[in-house]
Design an enzyme around this catalytic site. Structure first.
Site, PDB file in Angstrom:
ATOM      1  N   ARG A   1      34.765 -18.496  18.203  1.00  8.45           N
ATOM      2  CA  ARG A   1      33.747 -17.221  17.832  1.00  8.45           C
ATOM      3  C   ARG A   1      34.085 -16.453  16.927  1.00  8.45           C
ATOM      4  NH1 ARG A   1      32.577 -13.754  22.538  1.00  8.45           N
ATOM      5  NH2 ARG A   1      31.576 -12.514  20.511  1.00  8.45           N
TER       6      ARG A   1
ATOM      7  N   ASP B   1      42.566  -5.301  19.515  1.00 10.78           N
ATOM      8  CA  ASP B   1      42.267  -6.752  19.234  1.00 10.78           C
ATOM      9  C   ASP B   1      43.551  -7.513  19.291  1.00 10.78           C
ATOM     10  OD1 ASP B   1      39.724  -6.346  19.578  1.00 10.78           O
ATOM     11  OD2 ASP B   1      39.042  -6.754  17.606  1.00 10.78           O
TER      12      ASP B   1
ATOM     13  N   LYS C   1      35.384 -11.188  10.604  1.00  8.72           N
ATOM     14  CA  LYS C   1      34.062 -11.233  11.193  1.00  8.72           C
ATOM     15  C   LYS C   1      33.502  -9.758  11.828  1.00  8.72           C
ATOM     16  CE  LYS C   1      34.789 -11.414  16.122  1.00  8.72           C
ATOM     17  NZ  LYS C   1      33.696 -10.440  17.030  1.00  8.72           N
ATOM     18  N   ASN C   2      34.188  -8.854  12.163  1.00 10.87           N
ATOM     19  CA  ASN C   2      33.698  -7.470  12.535  1.00 10.87           C
ATOM     20  C   ASN C   2      33.310  -6.760  11.507  1.00 10.87           C
ATOM     21  OD1 ASN C   2      34.476  -8.382  15.000  1.00 10.87           O
ATOM     22  ND2 ASN C   2      36.185  -7.025  15.260  1.00 10.87           N
TER      23      ASN C   2
ATOM     24  N   CYS D   1      33.003 -10.485  24.603  1.00  8.68           N
ATOM     25  CA  CYS D   1      34.167 -10.883  25.433  1.00  8.68           C
ATOM     26  C   CYS D   1      34.113 -10.001  26.342  1.00  8.68           C
ATOM     27  CB  CYS D   1      35.517 -10.564  24.513  1.00  8.68           C
ATOM     28  SG  CYS D   1      35.569 -11.735  23.222  1.00  8.68           S
TER      29      CYS D   1
ATOM     30  N   ARG E   1      32.214  -2.097  28.802  1.00  8.88           N
ATOM     31  CA  ARG E   1      31.691  -2.229  27.532  1.00  8.88           C
ATOM     32  C   ARG E   1      30.101  -1.627  27.750  1.00  8.88           C
ATOM     33  NH1 ARG E   1      33.453  -7.269  23.843  1.00  8.88           N
ATOM     34  NH2 ARG E   1      33.275  -5.456  22.302  1.00  8.88           N
TER      35      ARG E   1
HETATM   36  C1  UD1 Z   1      34.498  -3.564  18.310  1.00  4.32           C
HETATM   37  C2  UD1 Z   1      34.982  -4.702  17.899  1.00  4.32           C
HETATM   38  C3  UD1 Z   1      36.241  -5.145  18.713  1.00  4.32           C
HETATM   39  C4  UD1 Z   1      37.158  -4.028  18.857  1.00  4.32           C
HETATM   40  C5  UD1 Z   1      36.597  -2.624  19.358  1.00  4.32           C
HETATM   41  C6  UD1 Z   1      37.459  -1.711  19.339  1.00  4.32           C
HETATM   42  C7  UD1 Z   1      33.115  -5.891  16.612  1.00  4.32           C
HETATM   43  C8  UD1 Z   1      32.161  -6.971  16.978  1.00  4.32           C
HETATM   44  N1  UD1 Z   1      33.869  -5.802  17.805  1.00  4.32           N
HETATM   45  O1  UD1 Z   1      33.928  -3.619  19.510  1.00  4.32           O
HETATM   46  O2  UD1 Z   1      36.570  -6.513  18.364  1.00  4.32           O
HETATM   47  O3  UD1 Z   1      38.110  -4.301  19.979  1.00  4.32           O
HETATM   48  O4  UD1 Z   1      35.588  -2.405  18.373  1.00  4.32           O
HETATM   49  O5  UD1 Z   1      38.109  -1.366  17.956  1.00  4.32           O
HETATM   50  O6  UD1 Z   1      33.146  -5.156  15.954  1.00  4.32           O
HETATM   51  N2  UD1 Z   1      32.322   2.341  24.903  1.00  4.32           N
HETATM   52  C9  UD1 Z   1      31.446   3.209  25.649  1.00  4.32           C
HETATM   53  N3  UD1 Z   1      30.173   3.320  25.427  1.00  4.32           N
HETATM   54  C10 UD1 Z   1      29.378   2.806  24.447  1.00  4.32           C
HETATM   55  C11 UD1 Z   1      30.185   2.177  23.483  1.00  4.32           C
HETATM   56  C12 UD1 Z   1      31.374   1.973  23.622  1.00  4.32           C
HETATM   57  O7  UD1 Z   1      31.785   3.761  26.798  1.00  4.32           O
HETATM   58  O8  UD1 Z   1      28.385   2.925  24.270  1.00  4.32           O
HETATM   59  C13 UD1 Z   1      33.714   2.414  25.190  1.00  4.32           C
HETATM   60  C14 UD1 Z   1      33.928   0.893  25.252  1.00  4.32           C
HETATM   61  O9  UD1 Z   1      33.730   0.315  26.678  1.00  4.32           O
HETATM   62  C15 UD1 Z   1      35.412   0.760  25.063  1.00  4.32           C
HETATM   63  C16 UD1 Z   1      35.486   1.731  23.774  1.00  4.32           C
HETATM   64  O10 UD1 Z   1      34.210   2.805  23.889  1.00  4.32           O
HETATM   65  O11 UD1 Z   1      36.252   1.120  26.071  1.00  4.32           O
HETATM   66  C17 UD1 Z   1      35.492   1.198  22.440  1.00  4.32           C
HETATM   67  O12 UD1 Z   1      34.330   0.404  22.373  1.00  4.32           O
HETATM   68  P1  UD1 Z   1      33.759   0.181  20.881  1.00  4.32           P
HETATM   69  O13 UD1 Z   1      34.525   0.915  19.775  1.00  4.32           O
HETATM   70  O14 UD1 Z   1      32.352   0.569  20.913  1.00  4.32           O
HETATM   71  O15 UD1 Z   1      33.959  -1.210  20.460  1.00  4.32           O
HETATM   72  P2  UD1 Z   1      33.024  -2.360  20.115  1.00  4.32           P
HETATM   73  O16 UD1 Z   1      32.287  -1.810  19.022  1.00  4.32           O
HETATM   74  O17 UD1 Z   1      32.211  -2.928  21.377  1.00  4.32           O
END
Ligand code: UD1
Length: 420
Positions: A401, A309, A26-27, A120, A125
């Site tokens: 999902r 995850d 998925k990711n 989620c 986030r």
């Molecule tokens: C992706 C994955 C999710 C996985 C995560 C971490 C998808 C669709 N989802 O989520 O399943 O759990 O990577 O491996 O691929 N953060 C900020 N600011 C930002 C972006 C992120 O503060 O602009 C923080 C988030 O709140 C979180 C951390 O960084 O605490 C990691 O987030 P991120 O790596 O961005 O996860 P996702 O890409 O949302």
């Protein structure tokens, strides 16, 4: 009010035996679908999972007059008649990855309007790391009434250091940078397999990317990316879910479709630490376990550490380990919704700051529990296979999902599991 009436009913399994073919990731596929917007013509993605998040991503592309068709796990994306439109919040809120269309739309049209992303509920986030990078690429960003309104007089390359190696932000900026004829340097980038696969896809489309798999990515993009065919990798989180499940009960299980085992290294390491025996044969993995789980200390982290995850799934498994176990969650500050549901099964489990503390018990009992996010939902199914009697998991649309058919997969191992 909308109510999710679907549920899964599962009974304790004394042993699991059989083979599961692991679905496509998925990711990995979601950013690849977003990146396909940059190509003119028909892109073909093989091994694309039939899951709700893919449908939601395609629905977003359909708003941009892009045709999508998913048949037998082959997704075709035809951008020949793509036309700019704003993406409404009622669609973008369905998934986190909707935000990846920001980078693609900006590189393609120089502007983008879209509702805030969903996903989620596992923490704040925010998307500040995405937006700070785009600002450095000469994008103006306004947020009005829940809509992101972005425009640029011409995207420029930049040298940007991410304050945290966010997977989504790395992907968004990679997509934007690949679609413009400039050089961009991303420092502190995420190194997750999903980022590596996206880099490979963008390279096959015509971008030039150095440093793949490291924290410094140098991207030389082009406005003439071409449409290509791509075979999606297996889903390492789905594979990890079933490896952890097989570790928790007496089992002899084979997982197929594992074309690159290195993506599972740390997950396998944790299963072995818990007591499982794992070997690789060609593109499959065999796991054997006597179901006697060992307690220990674990921590989630950015790749190559154990993925956040799978933290809720690991928490379920540790209910059975004698002695105290601790899982430290380092990625999402509020990812603890599994705890209240496992308490209903009789688990001795609590949260202390960013740690889940579990005192393993010989017996846990079936109960009705509620899925509140994708991976926590899958963890409850795993818990149901471990708990005495019957467990009913409600609100399973969260699970749909990301898992093509968790009931089909676990039933094929001999468990008594069905949609209720
Ligand atoms: C992706 C994955 C999710 C996985 C995560 C971490 C998808 C669709 N989802 O989520 O399943 O759990 O990577 O491996 O691929 N953060 C900020 N600011 C930002 C972006 C992120 O503060 O602009 C923080 C988030 O709140 C979180 C951390 O960084 O605490 C990691 O987030 P991120 O790596 O961005 O996860 P996702 O890409 O949302």
């Amino acid at each position: 009010m909308w109510v999710d009436l679907k549920a899964i009913s599962v009974r304790e399994a004394s042993c699991l035996k059989g083979t599961v073919s692991i679905q496509g990731s998925k990711n990995t596929v979601l950013p690849i679908i977003a990146a396909s917007l940059l190509a003119d013509g028909v892109s073909v993605i093989y091994n694309c999972p039939h899951i709700d998040d893919v449908e939601a991503m395609c629905e977003l592309l359909n708003c941009l007059n892009v045709e999508t068709k998913l048949v037998n796990n082959v997704l075709t994306i035809d951008t020949s008649n793509a036309r700019y439109a704003c993406l409404p919040e009622k669609l973008t809120c369905k998934l986190r990855s909707s935000v990846l269309l920001l980078g693609a739309m900006l590189a393609k049209w120089g502007h983008a309007g879209l509702g805030m992303p969903g996903g989620c509920a596992i923490g704040m986030r925010p998307i500040d790391i995405h937006l700070d990078g785009l600002r450095l690429m000469n994008v103006n960003i306004d947020c009005e009434e829940g809509m992101l309104c972005c425009s640029s007089k011409g995207l420029k390359g930049c040298d940007y250091t991410l304050r945290f190696p966010s997977v989504g932000a790395t992907e968004n900026l990679l997509i934007a940078a690949s679609g413009i004829g400039e050089i961009t340097i991303l420092r502190g980038a995420a190194k997750e397999p999903e980022v590596i696969e996206l880099c490979k896809y963008l390279m096959s489309m015509g971008a030039c990317i150095e440093g793949i798999g490291t924290e410094v990515l140098i991207i030389k993009g082009t406005a003439n990316l071409k449409s290509v065919s791509y075979t999606n990798v297996y889903d390492r989180i789905v594979a990890g879910t079933y490896l952890l499940l097989a570790t928790a009960v007496c089992s002899e299980v084979r997982l197929t479709g594992i074309n690159d085992i290195s993506y599972l290294k740390n997950i396998i390491g944790v299963c072995v630490k818990l007591g499982a025996c794992i070997i690789k044969i060609n593109d499959s993995i065999r796991i054997a376990s006597d179901g006697l789980v060992k307690a220990g200390s674990f921590s989630t982290g950015i790749y190559p550490d154990f993925p956040t995850d799978l933290q809720p799934v690991l928490a379920s498994v540790l209910m059975k380990a004698y002695g105290e176990s601790v899982i430290t969650e380092t990625v999402f500050e509020k990812r603890f919704s599994i705890v209240n549901e496992l308490l209903k099964l009789g688990a001795a489990i609590c949260v202390d700051k960013n740690k889940i503390i579990i005192n393993g018990k010989k017996e846990i009992h079936g109960h009705t529990v509620k899925a509140t996010d994708l991976r926590q939902g899958a963890a409850l199914v795993v818990a149901g296979v471990m708990a005495k009697g019957y467990t009913t998991i409600t609100d399973i649309s969260f699970i749909e999902r990301g898992y093509e058919d968790i009931v089909r997969d676990i039933a094929s191992l001999g468990a008594d599991i069905a949609y209720a």
